[in-house]
Scaffold this active site. Structure first.
Site, PDB file in Angstrom:
ATOM      1  N   ASP A  32      32.379   8.050   5.822  1.00 13.76           N
ATOM      2  CA  ASP A  32      32.438   7.449   4.492  1.00 13.76           C
ATOM      3  C   ASP A  32      32.837   5.982   4.545  1.00 13.76           C
ATOM      4  O   ASP A  32      34.020   5.652   4.688  1.00 13.76           O
ATOM      5  CB  ASP A  32      33.459   8.247   3.651  1.00 13.76           C
ATOM      6  N   ASP A 217      28.209   2.329   0.460  1.00 17.70           N
ATOM      7  CA  ASP A 217      29.078   3.495   0.529  1.00 17.70           C
ATOM      8  C   ASP A 217      28.345   4.747   0.993  1.00 17.70           C
ATOM      9  O   ASP A 217      27.687   5.430   0.192  1.00 17.70           O
ATOM     10  CB  ASP A 217      29.707   3.732  -0.857  1.00 17.70           C
TER      11      ASP A 217
HETATM   12  C1  LIG Z   1      33.969   5.600  -7.368  1.00 15.89           C
HETATM   13  C2  LIG Z   1      33.137   6.672  -7.995  1.00 15.89           C
HETATM   14  N1  LIG Z   1      33.135   6.988  -9.313  1.00 15.89           N
HETATM   15  N2  LIG Z   1      32.259   7.997  -9.487  1.00 15.89           N
HETATM   16  C3  LIG Z   1      31.969   8.574 -10.797  1.00 15.89           C
HETATM   17  C4  LIG Z   1      31.722   8.346  -8.300  1.00 15.89           C
HETATM   18  C5  LIG Z   1      30.724   9.435  -8.062  1.00 15.89           C
HETATM   19  C6  LIG Z   1      32.252   7.505  -7.325  1.00 15.89           C
HETATM   20  C7  LIG Z   1      31.980   7.514  -5.880  1.00 15.89           C
HETATM   21  C8  LIG Z   1      32.830   8.591  -5.203  1.00 15.89           C
HETATM   22  O1  LIG Z   1      33.649   9.244  -5.826  1.00 15.89           O
HETATM   23  N3  LIG Z   1      32.598   8.719  -3.877  1.00 15.89           N
HETATM   24  C9  LIG Z   1      33.213   9.637  -3.062  1.00 15.89           C
HETATM   25  C10 LIG Z   1      33.647  10.891  -3.492  1.00 15.89           C
HETATM   26  C11 LIG Z   1      34.257  11.741  -2.572  1.00 15.89           C
HETATM   27  C12 LIG Z   1      34.420  11.342  -1.247  1.00 15.89           C
HETATM   28  C13 LIG Z   1      33.961  10.075  -0.881  1.00 15.89           C
HETATM   29  N4  LIG Z   1      33.363   9.257  -1.779  1.00 15.89           N
END
Ligand SMILES: Cc1nn(C)c(C)c1CC(=O)Nc1ccccn1
Length: 328
Positions: A32, A217
């Site tokens: 990640d 990301d």
């Molecule tokens: C920052 C963000 N807001 N929202 C709605 C989303 C989907 C994100 C990205 C996010 O949560 N990524 C993540 C989740 C679990 C483990 C690693 N990365």
């Protein structure tokens, strides 16, 4: 030294899971670039929170407890985990950190329990946002980078089969044309960069604006862009609509999806339309879009939907960090 590891897509390309040797165990972790903690399911967890995942054995000979160190992390999608900290040997495809902070979970949220293909996360963002207290720990990349042939790692994510991450070298067979590098702003701890204009479909440039600051990301499945770009995209998808119940744009699974070209560092990178069909919603033969609005997040995320279209180089060889993209 160098490392090369397969990146195996989960269903719907929700995440990419890589085998990592920790001590004498092999765990399968979600790499990640949007976070900076290496955490794993462990024997310290209640069995109610484990659904077949491999647990890091904190009693193994090579695991040294870091007394008084704890961690707790929450992600933007509401998921999270917490626990205590050990040091152990971590080997990623041949790149070995002899004493890496391994964050052993004592509790994880339901999203991780139900993600049965993942035994934890390996953070590859900057160590400044590591969540260990009282002293933040270095990421795997930061721990090994001075021993790598080159201080960089790369991501080649694929849809229908294994991709790969490399540490310490660029695999020239993974891309076509040249690599376009652009400066990274790591002030928030992310691989942040600036994206320019966009064009929907192969037609003339119908971009009406620029995307602006964004992060690369690998731990986020979708692509989250400013509303103007997202509305412009779905205006070209017949039958699409925003579904509050589904929490995003959906469309008939039979819809033809235009490509999206994004300008980065002066080069246009094409994301094929097929990348934007993420998954069936489960109702009415509609599908959930791989492109969604960034309004709930506050910043733009170039997640797996974008990264599958390029070869990405996360590069610290120049002193200041930079990110490179090439077509694949
Ligand atoms: C920052 C963000 N807001 N929202 C709605 C989303 C989907 C994100 C990205 C996010 O949560 N990524 C993540 C989740 C679990 C483990 C690693 N990365």
């Amino acid at each position: 030294q160098t490392g090369t590891v397969a990146a195996n897509p989960e269903q719907y390309d929700q995440a990419y899971i890589c085998p990592v040797t920790i001590g004498s165990q092999t765990l399968h972790l979600d790499f990640d670039t949007g976070s900076s903690d290496l955490w794993v399911f462990s024997n310290l967890m209640p069995s109610s929170e484990v659904d077949g995942q491999t647990e890091f054995n904190t009693n193994s000979a090579g695991a040294t407890k870091k007394d008084g160190y704890t961690w707790s992390i929450s992600y933007g999608d509401g998921s999270g985990a917490s626990g205590v900290v050990y040091a152990d040997t971590v080997n990623v495809g041949g790149a070995t950190a002899t004493s890496q902070a391994v964050e052993a979970a004592t509790s994880v949220s339901s999203e991780f329990t139900s993600d049965t293909g993942s035994d934890g996360l390996l953070g590859l963002a900057f160590s400044s946002i590591n969540q260990v207290k009282p002293t933040p720990q270095t990421t795997f990349f930061d721990t090994v980078k001075s021993s790598l042939e080159a201080e960089l790692f790369t991501a080649d994510l694929q849809s229908n089969g294994p991709g790969s991450y490399t540490f310490g070298y660029i695999d020239s067979s993974k891309y076509t044309g040249s690599i376009t590098y652009t400066a990274v702003d790591n002030s928030q701890g992310f691989w942040g960069f600036t994206a320019g204009g966009y064009t929907v479909g192969g037609g003339g440039s119908n971009s009406t604006g620029t995307i602006g600051s964004a992060i690369a990301d690998t731990g986020t499945s979708l692509m989250y862009l400013p509303t103007a770009a997202v509305q412009s995209y779905y205006s070209q998808v017949s039958g699409s609509s925003y579904s509050s119940s589904q929490g995003g744009y959906i469309f008939p699974c039979s819809a033809s999806l235009p490509s999206l070209t994004v300008s980065i560092g002066g080069h246009g990178f094409v994301v094929p339309g097929s990348n934007f069909n993420y998954s069936p919603t489960g109702s009415g033969n509609t599908c959930f879009g791989g492109l969604q609005e960034n309004t709930g997040i506050g910043f733009t995320i170039f997640g797996d939907v974008f990264l599958r279209a390029v070869y990405a180089i996360f590069d610290e060889t120049q002193g200041s960090p930079r990110i490179g993209f090439a077509a694949q």
